[in-house]
Design a protein around this motif. Structure first.
Motif, short mmCIF file in Angstrom:
data_model
loop_
_atom_site.label_atom_id
_atom_site.label_comp_id
_atom_site.label_asym_id
_atom_site.label_seq_id
_atom_site.Cartn_x
_atom_site.Cartn_y
_atom_site.Cartn_z
N SER A 2 0.83 -1.21 0.00
CA SER A 2 0.00 0.00 0.00
C SER A 2 0.85 1.26 0.00
O SER A 2 0.49 2.27 -0.62
N GLN A 52 -8.01 5.82 0.07
CA GLN A 52 -9.06 4.99 0.65
C GLN A 52 -8.85 3.55 0.21
O GLN A 52 -8.23 3.29 -0.83
N VAL A 53 -9.35 2.62 1.01
CA VAL A 53 -9.31 1.22 0.62
C VAL A 53 -10.58 0.92 -0.16
O VAL A 53 -11.68 1.25 0.26
N LEU A 90 -4.36 0.78 5.08
CA LEU A 90 -4.67 2.20 4.91
C LEU A 90 -3.66 3.08 5.64
O LEU A 90 -3.19 4.09 5.09
#
Length: 247
Positions: free
Chosen positions: A196, A238-239, A227
């Motif tokens: 991420s 945002q996820v 996140l």
């Protein structure tokens, strides 16, 4: 243009997430990016196809979690044209229809791909004119097999099934929204998928307005760490969640 996440998971569908499928609609035309298990929502949410004359499907690559939904297309309402575009020739030197026939043909499926679809075409590295959907692609070489990053106009850039690839920042530049895979938390054990924080670095360098993390690992559990590590690099993250609207 309407845009909706139909599948935000990778590898295995779960109760929370179907696998990769992004939906765009303009008038009576629909564009799908990938056709994972999220494609089933075209059937279970019939408003998504009400009044639709044609569906174009652009495939990033041929792994099953991105293509198995093609076998659902014969169940669509009659009269909808179903055109599939894949990178067989561009990335693998094989006709896309021949690759798909490995899955969609007897004895693995009741119909041949030519019966399950209206037509199958080649998705090039470069640009493809799909009417109101301006599609552009670039080759990503870090996955177990190469994949395509895909842009839809200046709205969305979609980068999945790739390790950290800094050239994707230039590809996504000028887009409002980046959808980038985030299969790993922390450090990546290999370069076949991204973390991420790596997705966030691409978003930051591309100067997009928003980042949505997709292709989430099915065994991850809670999304909190995913996140948290991204927002340290790019705050507007945002996820992705199935059925969330992008536009």
């Amino acid at each position: 243009m309407e845009a909706l996440l139909l599948g935000t998971g990778g590898w295995i569908p779960t109760d929370a997430r179907e696998t990769a499928c992004i939906y765009f609609r303009e008038g009576d035309r629909v564009l799908l990016l990938d056709a994972g298990t999220g494609t089933r929502r075209l059937l279970t949410s019939p408003e998504l196809t009400r009044g639709v004359a044609r569906i174009d499907v652009c495939l990033s690559h041929f792994h099953l979690d991105h293509v198995v939904g093609l076998s659902y297309l014969p169940a669509l309402p009659p009269g909808i044209e179903r055109v599939v575009w894949g990178p067989g020739d561009a990335l693998y030197g094989m006709a896309t229809v021949d690759v798909l026939r490995r899955m969609i043909a007897p004895p693995l499926f009741a119909l041949d791909v030519s019966q399950a679809t209206s037509s199958v075409g080649e998705l090039p590295v470069g640009e493809l004119d799909l009417g109101s959907f301006g599609v552009a692609t670039r080759a990503q070489t870090y996955h177990t097999e190469p994949s395509l990053a895909i842009r839809v106009g200046t709205e969305v850039a979609y980068c999945t099934d790739t390790g950290y690839d800094d050239a994707n920042a230039g590809f996504a530049a000028g887009c409002r929204h980046l959808l980038h895979e985030a299969f790993y938390v922390g450090s990546a054990p290999d370069r076949t998928h991204s973390t991420s924080s790596e997705a966030a670095r691409i978003a930051l360098d591309a100067s997009v307005s928003r980042l949505t993390l997709v292709h989430i690992h099915p065994l991850l559990g809670q999304d909190g760490d995913l996140l948290a590590q991204a927002v340290e690099v790019f705050a507007s993250t945002q996820v992705g969640r199935d059925l969330a609207r992008l536009v």
